[in-house]
Design an enzyme around this catalytic site. Structure first.
Site, mmCIF file in Angstrom:
data_model
loop_
_atom_site.group_PDB
_atom_site.id
_atom_site.type_symbol
_atom_site.label_atom_id
_atom_site.label_comp_id
_atom_site.label_asym_id
_atom_site.label_seq_id
_atom_site.Cartn_x
_atom_site.Cartn_y
_atom_site.Cartn_z
ATOM 1 N N LYS A 15 -7.902 5.691 -19.369
ATOM 2 C CA LYS A 15 -8.355 6.125 -20.685
ATOM 3 C C LYS A 15 -7.204 6.059 -21.703
ATOM 4 O O LYS A 15 -6.801 4.991 -22.076
ATOM 5 C CB LYS A 15 -8.963 7.520 -20.563
ATOM 6 C CG LYS A 15 -9.913 7.694 -19.350
ATOM 7 C CD LYS A 15 -11.170 6.868 -19.469
ATOM 8 C CE LYS A 15 -12.013 6.841 -18.194
ATOM 9 N NZ LYS A 15 -12.382 8.133 -17.632
ATOM 10 N N ARG A 47 0.819 -1.221 0.000
ATOM 11 C CA ARG A 47 0.000 0.000 0.000
ATOM 12 C C ARG A 47 0.852 1.271 0.000
ATOM 13 O O ARG A 47 0.414 2.328 -0.418
ATOM 14 C CB ARG A 47 -0.956 0.001 1.208
ATOM 15 C CG ARG A 47 -1.841 1.245 1.287
ATOM 16 C CD ARG A 47 -3.077 1.032 2.146
ATOM 17 N NE ARG A 47 -2.760 0.393 3.399
ATOM 18 C CZ ARG A 47 -2.183 0.997 4.443
ATOM 19 N NH1 ARG A 47 -1.877 2.268 4.390
ATOM 20 N NH2 ARG A 47 -1.921 0.326 5.539
ATOM 21 N N ASP A 77 -7.645 18.565 -14.869
ATOM 22 C CA ASP A 77 -7.877 17.171 -15.244
ATOM 23 C C ASP A 77 -7.670 17.083 -16.755
ATOM 24 O O ASP A 77 -8.449 17.622 -17.533
ATOM 25 C CB ASP A 77 -9.298 16.751 -14.837
ATOM 26 C CG ASP A 77 -9.602 15.292 -15.179
ATOM 27 O OD1 ASP A 77 -8.981 14.755 -16.117
ATOM 28 O OD2 ASP A 77 -10.475 14.691 -14.513
ATOM 29 N N TYR A 84 -16.096 15.953 -15.300
ATOM 30 C CA TYR A 84 -16.461 14.536 -15.218
ATOM 31 C C TYR A 84 -17.560 14.392 -14.159
ATOM 32 O O TYR A 84 -17.494 15.018 -13.093
ATOM 33 C CB TYR A 84 -15.212 13.744 -14.820
ATOM 34 C CG TYR A 84 -15.398 12.260 -14.819
ATOM 35 C CD1 TYR A 84 -15.643 11.567 -15.995
ATOM 36 C CD2 TYR A 84 -15.319 11.540 -13.634
ATOM 37 C CE1 TYR A 84 -15.797 10.205 -15.990
ATOM 38 C CE2 TYR A 84 -15.467 10.162 -13.631
ATOM 39 C CZ TYR A 84 -15.702 9.507 -14.812
ATOM 40 O OH TYR A 84 -15.858 8.159 -14.802
#
Ligand code: PLP
Length: 404
Positions: free
Chosen positions: A209, A59, A184, A112
Site C-alpha cells: 500500500k 527463501r 496493523d 482487514y
C-alpha cells in the site's frame, strides 16, 4: 540492524541509503541469485549458527531484503524489521509465531477482511480462539480477557469507517497483563503514525500500500519494539515460522519497496492534504449522507486521532445511501480509478460492502459500521481541485434529489 545511523527526522531517514559496499553505487543493486557460494569462513559461520547476516538460499533471506528491513526499521523507529511476501504473510507469520493451540486473542471487530476471516474461520482449526470486540472501548477489551489470552490485535485506522483506536490504554493493559500488543498500521503508514512509539510491541505493514506507493508490488513487513518481546524475536520468527512457511519477499519486490520508502513522507503528506480536502468537499455535498474521516470534527474519534497522530491519514469513506448509487458514482469518475487496494499515488475508490467485505455476513458488516452505499477513497497525489471536480461531476449523475 547492520547499519547504524543517527536519529534523523522521518524525511531524512526515509531518503538515506548507505552506498553499496562492493561498488559504491548509491542506488542499491538487486541480487536475483537463489544460491550463494560458501567459502570456508562462511561455512564456519553457518555451522556456528549465523543466519541473519549470511547469504545461504533465497527463501532464508537475500541482501536486498536486509537492506529494505534496515531502511524500514529506521523509518518505523523499530529495533528490527522482518520483510514478508505480502501483508497477509506478515499477519499470519506474526499470529502463528505468537500463538499456539489453546491460546486466545482479543481483536477489534473491524479489521482487514482477510485478517478477520483468518481469525474467525481458519485459526480455530489450529485451536486458536479470538474474541472480537470494539477495542476503542477499554472496558470491553478487559472483559474479554481470559487466563489464556496472549495477544491484543487492532488496526491503527480501521477499514472502511476509519475508526481510530486509542493506543495508550491498550499498551497499559498489555503491560499489566503481560500481553503482546500488535497493530496493523497499513492504513496509516509510518508517515502518519509510528505505533511502536505508543507502546505497541509489533507493527504490521502491508507494504503493498503506502510504502510501495505505486500499485506495482506486493509485500509486507513486521516491525519490533523489544521490551515485552525479546530483541531476537523477529530473528526467531523468521527462522521458526516465515522460512518454514515459505513466505519471504522476492528480491525485486524488496527493491521496489526500498525505493518507495524514499518518497513515503512526501507522498503521504500530499495524500493527507487531498484526503482532508475531499472530506470537507464531500461533507458539504447534498448527495452525501455521511463522511468517515478522522480529520473531521464529525468523526467519533476525532479528538483521539488529533492527540495520537500528527496527520489524519489519506483514507476516507462516504455514503450515498445505496449500493446502486455508490456504483453510479464510482463508475462515473474519470480521474480517480475504481479498483482494489490503496496507498498509491493514484486516487482509487472501492465499494467496501460488496467488494472487500463481500464474504462477511451482513450482520457482521453492519456491526463493523459498513453500509451498502459506502464508497471508500484512497487519496492520491493529483491536484485537489481536479479531484474535487471529478467527484462533483460523478456525484452529479445522482441528480439533485439528494439522499436516498
Ligand atoms: C491490504 C491489507 C493487508 C494485506 O496486505 P497484502 O499485501 O494485500 O497481503 C493487511 N492489512 C490491511 C489493513 C490491508 O489494507
Amino acid at each position: 540492524m547492520t547499519d547504524t545511523t543517527p536519529p534523523w527526522s522521518l524525511a531524512s531517514a526515509a531518503v538515506y541509503q548507505a552506498p553499496d559496499a562492493a561498488t559504491g553505487a548509491i542506488a542499491p543493486p538487486i541480487h536475483v541469485s537463489s544460491s550463494f557460494q560458501y567459502d570456508e569462513a562462511i561455512y564456519q559461520e553457518v555451522v556456528a549458527g549465523a543466519r541473519e547476516t549470511v547469504n545461504i538460499y533465497g527463501r532464508c533471506g537475500n541482501p536486498g531484503e536486509r537492506l529494505f528491513q534496515d531502511h524500514l526499521a529506521r523509518v518505523e523507529g523499530a529495533d528490527a524489521v522482518l520483510a514478508t511476501a505480502s501483508g497477509m504473510a506478515a499477519v499470519t507469520t506474526t499470529l502463528f509465531g505468537l500463538l499456539k493451540q489453546g491460546d486466545h486473542l482479543v481483536c477489534d471487530w473491524t479489521t482487514y477482511s482477510s485478517t478477520h476471516e483468518f481469525l474467525a474461520h481458519r485459526a480455530p482449526d489450529f485451536g486458536i480462539e479470538t474474541t472480537f470486540v470494539d477495542m476503542a472501548d477499554a472496558a470491553a477489551v478487559r472483559a474479554a480477557l481470559r487466563p489464556e489470552t496472549k495477544v491484543l490485535y487492532f488496526e491503527a485506522i480501521a477499514n472502511p469507517t476509519m475508526k481510530v483506536v486509542p493506543i495508550a490504554p491498550l499498551a497499559a493493559l498489555a503491560e499489566e497483563r503481560g500481553l503482546v500488543l500488535v497493530c496493523d498500521n497499513t492504513f496509516a503508514s509510518p508517515a502518519v503514525l509510528r505505533p511502536l512509539e505508543h507502546g505497541v510491541d509489533l507493527v504490521i505493514e502491508s507494504a503493498s500500500k503506502f510504502i510501495g506507493g505505486h500499485n506495482d508490488v506486493i509485500g509486507g513487513a513486521i516491525a519490533l519494539r523489544a521490551g515485552r518481546l525479546p530483541a531476537d524475536f523477529l530473528e526467531r520468527l523468521r527462522w521458526n515460522t516465515m522460512v518454514k512457511w515459505g513466505a519471504p519477499i522476492a528480491p525485486f519486490s524488496a527493491w521496489l519497496l526500498d525505493r518507495g520508502l524514499q518518497t513515503l513522507p512526501l507522498r503521504v503528506e500530499r495524500q493527507c492534504e487531498n484526503a482532508a480536502g475531499l472530506a470537507a468537499f464531500l461533507e458539504a455535498h447534498p448527495a452525501v449522507e455521511r463522511v468517515c474521516y478522522p480529520g473531521l470534527p464529525s468523526h467519533p474519534q476525532h479528538e483521539i486521532a488529533k492527540a495520537q497522530m500528527p496527520r489524519f491519514g489519506a483514507m476516507l469513506a462516504f455514503d450515498v445511501g445505496s449500493e446502486p448509487r455508490a456504483l453510479a458514482v464510482v463508475t462515473a469518475l474519470k480521474l480517480a480509478s475504481f479498483a482494489a487496494s490503496l496507498g498509491g499515488v493514484r486516487t482509487v475508490t472501492q465499494i467496501p460492502g460488496t467488494m472487500a467485505f463481500l464474504d462477511i455476513p451482513e450482520a457482521e458488516r453492519a456491526r463493523m459500521g459498513i453500509t451498502p452505499g459506502m464508497v471508500r477513497i484512497s487519496a492520491g497525489i493529483e491536484a485537489l481541485e481536479d479531484l474535487q471536480q471529478d467527484f462533483a461531476q460523478a456525484l452529479g449523475v445522482l441528480g439533485t434529489g439528494g439522499g436516498r
